[in-house]
Motif scaffolding. Structure first.
Motif, PDB file in Angstrom:
ATOM      1  N   ASN A  79      69.898  15.256   2.293  1.00  0.00           N
ATOM      2  CA  ASN A  79      68.629  15.948   2.025  1.00  0.00           C
ATOM      3  C   ASN A  79      68.346  17.017   3.075  1.00  0.00           C
ATOM      4  OD1 ASN A  79      68.043  14.599  -0.349  1.00  0.00           O
ATOM      5  ND2 ASN A  79      66.956  12.960   0.697  1.00  0.00           N
ATOM      6  N   ASP A  80      68.637  16.723   4.333  1.00  0.00           N
ATOM      7  CA  ASP A  80      68.438  17.720   5.391  1.00  0.00           C
ATOM      8  C   ASP A  80      69.304  18.954   5.155  1.00  0.00           C
ATOM      9  OD1 ASP A  80      66.604  16.050   6.632  1.00  0.00           O
ATOM     10  OD2 ASP A  80      68.024  15.361   8.175  1.00  0.00           O
ATOM     11  N   ALA A  81      70.577  18.726   4.824  1.00  0.00           N
ATOM     12  CA  ALA A  81      71.494  19.851   4.590  1.00  0.00           C
ATOM     13  C   ALA A  81      71.029  20.681   3.398  1.00  0.00           C
ATOM     14  CB  ALA A  81      72.915  19.336   4.361  1.00  0.00           C
ATOM     15  N   LEU A  82      70.642  20.024   2.328  1.00  0.00           N
ATOM     16  CA  LEU A  82      70.208  20.746   1.141  1.00  0.00           C
ATOM     17  C   LEU A  82      68.925  21.534   1.405  1.00  0.00           C
ATOM     18  CD1 LEU A  82      70.909  18.055  -1.610  1.00  0.00           C
ATOM     19  CD2 LEU A  82      72.285  20.079  -1.066  1.00  0.00           C
ATOM     20  N   ALA A  83      68.034  20.982   2.221  1.00  0.00           N
ATOM     21  CA  ALA A  83      66.768  21.656   2.519  1.00  0.00           C
ATOM     22  C   ALA A  83      66.969  22.898   3.386  1.00  0.00           C
ATOM     23  CB  ALA A  83      65.812  20.682   3.207  1.00  0.00           C
ATOM     24  N   GLU A  84      68.023  22.915   4.191  1.00  0.00           N
ATOM     25  CA  GLU A  84      68.281  24.027   5.107  1.00  0.00           C
ATOM     26  C   GLU A  84      68.894  25.246   4.432  1.00  0.00           C
ATOM     27  OE1 GLU A  84      70.823  22.678   8.229  1.00  0.00           O
ATOM     28  OE2 GLU A  84      69.523  20.972   8.643  1.00  0.00           O
ATOM     29  N   SER A  85      69.467  25.056   3.272  1.00  0.00           N
ATOM     30  CA  SER A  85      70.222  26.130   2.635  1.00  0.00           C
ATOM     31  C   SER A  85      69.475  26.671   1.421  1.00  0.00           C
ATOM     32  CB  SER A  85      71.584  25.595   2.203  1.00  0.00           C
ATOM     33  OG  SER A  85      72.376  26.619   1.685  1.00  0.00           O
ATOM     34  N   ARG A  86      69.707  27.928   1.145  1.00  0.00           N
ATOM     35  CA  ARG A  86      69.172  28.525  -0.083  1.00  0.00           C
ATOM     36  C   ARG A  86      70.195  28.240  -1.179  1.00  0.00           C
ATOM     37  NH1 ARG A  86      69.638  33.787  -2.296  1.00  0.00           N
ATOM     38  NH2 ARG A  86      68.123  34.000  -3.961  1.00  0.00           N
ATOM     39  N   LEU A  87      69.885  27.273  -2.001  1.00  0.00           N
ATOM     40  CA  LEU A  87      70.803  26.859  -3.053  1.00  0.00           C
ATOM     41  C   LEU A  87      70.728  27.823  -4.232  1.00  0.00           C
ATOM     42  CD1 LEU A  87      70.157  23.015  -2.996  1.00  0.00           C
ATOM     43  CD2 LEU A  87      71.875  24.312  -1.752  1.00  0.00           C
ATOM     44  N   THR A  88      71.898  28.183  -4.712  1.00  0.00           N
ATOM     45  CA  THR A  88      72.009  29.047  -5.891  1.00  0.00           C
ATOM     46  C   THR A  88      73.085  28.459  -6.801  1.00  0.00           C
ATOM     47  OG1 THR A  88      73.553  30.455  -4.682  1.00  0.00           O
ATOM     48  CG2 THR A  88      71.256  31.155  -4.715  1.00  0.00           C
ATOM     49  N   PRO A  89      72.800  27.308  -7.398  1.00  0.00           N
ATOM     50  CA  PRO A  89      73.836  26.616  -8.165  1.00  0.00           C
ATOM     51  C   PRO A  89      74.330  27.420  -9.358  1.00  0.00           C
ATOM     52  CG  PRO A  89      71.711  25.495  -8.385  1.00  0.00           C
ATOM     53  CD  PRO A  89      71.519  26.622  -7.432  1.00  0.00           C
ATOM     54  N   ALA A  90      75.647  27.377  -9.539  1.00  0.00           N
ATOM     55  CA  ALA A  90      76.271  28.056 -10.671  1.00  0.00           C
ATOM     56  C   ALA A  90      77.584  27.361 -11.003  1.00  0.00           C
ATOM     57  CB  ALA A  90      76.524  29.518 -10.338  1.00  0.00           C
ATOM     58  N   LEU A  91      77.860  27.229 -12.287  1.00  0.00           N
ATOM     59  CA  LEU A  91      79.148  26.702 -12.712  1.00  0.00           C
ATOM     60  C   LEU A  91      80.184  27.805 -12.602  1.00  0.00           C
ATOM     61  CD1 LEU A  91      78.259  24.529 -15.819  1.00  0.00           C
ATOM     62  CD2 LEU A  91      79.213  23.754 -13.656  1.00  0.00           C
ATOM     63  N   ARG A  92      81.337  27.474 -12.036  1.00  0.00           N
ATOM     64  CA  ARG A  92      82.408  28.449 -11.854  1.00  0.00           C
ATOM     65  C   ARG A  92      83.733  27.850 -12.335  1.00  0.00           C
ATOM     66  NH1 ARG A  92      78.965  32.053 -11.088  1.00  0.00           N
ATOM     67  NH2 ARG A  92      78.266  32.644  -9.029  1.00  0.00           N
ATOM     68  N   ARG A  93      84.604  28.729 -12.769  1.00  0.00           N
ATOM     69  CA  ARG A  93      85.980  28.356 -13.104  1.00  0.00           C
ATOM     70  C   ARG A  93      86.845  29.465 -12.538  1.00  0.00           C
ATOM     71  NH1 ARG A  93      87.210  27.129 -19.211  1.00  0.00           N
ATOM     72  NH2 ARG A  93      86.463  29.257 -19.402  1.00  0.00           N
ATOM     73  N   HIS A  94      87.806  29.095 -11.673  1.00  0.00           N
ATOM     74  CA  HIS A  94      88.641  30.105 -11.022  1.00  0.00           C
ATOM     75  C   HIS A  94      89.916  29.475 -10.495  1.00  0.00           C
ATOM     76  CE1 HIS A  94      87.374  28.457  -7.122  1.00  0.00           C
ATOM     77  NE2 HIS A  94      86.153  28.425  -7.639  1.00  0.00           N
ATOM     78  N   ASP A  95      90.892  30.300 -10.263  1.00  0.00           N
ATOM     79  CA  ASP A  95      92.156  29.900  -9.626  1.00  0.00           C
ATOM     80  C   ASP A  95      92.772  28.644 -10.242  1.00  0.00           C
ATOM     81  OD1 ASP A  95      91.855  32.049  -7.823  1.00  0.00           O
ATOM     82  OD2 ASP A  95      90.592  30.801  -6.517  1.00  0.00           O
ATOM     83  N   GLY A  96      92.688  28.511 -11.554  1.00  0.00           N
ATOM     84  CA  GLY A  96      93.286  27.360 -12.227  1.00  0.00           C
ATOM     85  C   GLY A  96      92.473  26.082 -12.121  1.00  0.00           C
ATOM     86  N   VAL A  97      91.301  26.148 -11.518  1.00  0.00           N
ATOM     87  CA  VAL A  97      90.434  24.976 -11.389  1.00  0.00           C
ATOM     88  C   VAL A  97      89.386  25.071 -12.492  1.00  0.00           C
ATOM     89  CG1 VAL A  97      88.826  23.736  -9.895  1.00  0.00           C
ATOM     90  CG2 VAL A  97      90.813  24.909  -8.906  1.00  0.00           C
TER      91      VAL A  97
END
Length: 178
Positions: A79-97
């Protein structure tokens, strides 16, 4: 498979970084960062400079504390780590992943992205109550973290080096008794 591929990869990466602080230190310069990035190919911003190495080195104690904390403390770290960062969640697909979640923008510093990826992986660990898969190596001379992703929960050592050293010691002890 216990966790999703991206969760397992984030845990492996965090354990590698945390363990790099153990003797001998294996993250001292840009070449060592290159070794890390070869093993764990992060996408997005990679400065590959001394400042980035310093930020990764500075992250190691925090990762260790997060990874080895009891469940409720682990949740507080997350929770501390998540609160410190500006989260910009996005689904990604790249490099064969295949599709996976990037919780922080690719242009954010590498150490921040690793911290948040670790926090996201630990959410899965907490929710599944699988914290026992992160322990300190059972070798008496080692303080590294052992990540057990085995089906039968049999991993006790951080590396084959520690496992082999203990197997040889046990063998010699049995031979000495007989």
């Amino acid at each position: 498979m216990i966790f999703t591929d991206d969760t397992e990869e984030a845990l492996r990466s965090a354990v590698w970084l945390a363990n790099s602080a153990e003797q001998p230190d294996t993250l001292t310069d840009i070449d060592d960062e290159g070794t890390f990035l070869h093993e764990f190919p992060y996408t997005g911003r990679l400065d590959r400079d001394e400042a980035e190495v310093a930020s990764l080195r500075g992250l190691r104690p925090r990762l260790r504390a997060m990874l080895l904390a009891p469940r409720d403390e682990m949740a507080a770290h997350v929770n501390d780590a998540l609160a410190e960062s500006r989260l910009t969640p996005a689904l990604r697909r790249h490099d064969g992943v295949d599709w996976h979640l990037h919780a922080v923008a690719d242009e954010q510093p590498l150490a921040e992205r690793i911290l948040i990826e670790t926090a996201m992986a630990l959410i899965d660990v907490i929710r599944a109550d699988e914290g026992s898969r992160l322990t300190v190596c059972e070798d008496d001379t080692c303080r590294a973290i052992a990540l057990d992703l085995s089906r039968n929960r049999s991993k006790r050592y951080c590396s084959t080096t520690c496992a082999n050293r203990n197997a040889v010691a046990a063998y010699r002890a049995r031979r000495a008794e007989s």
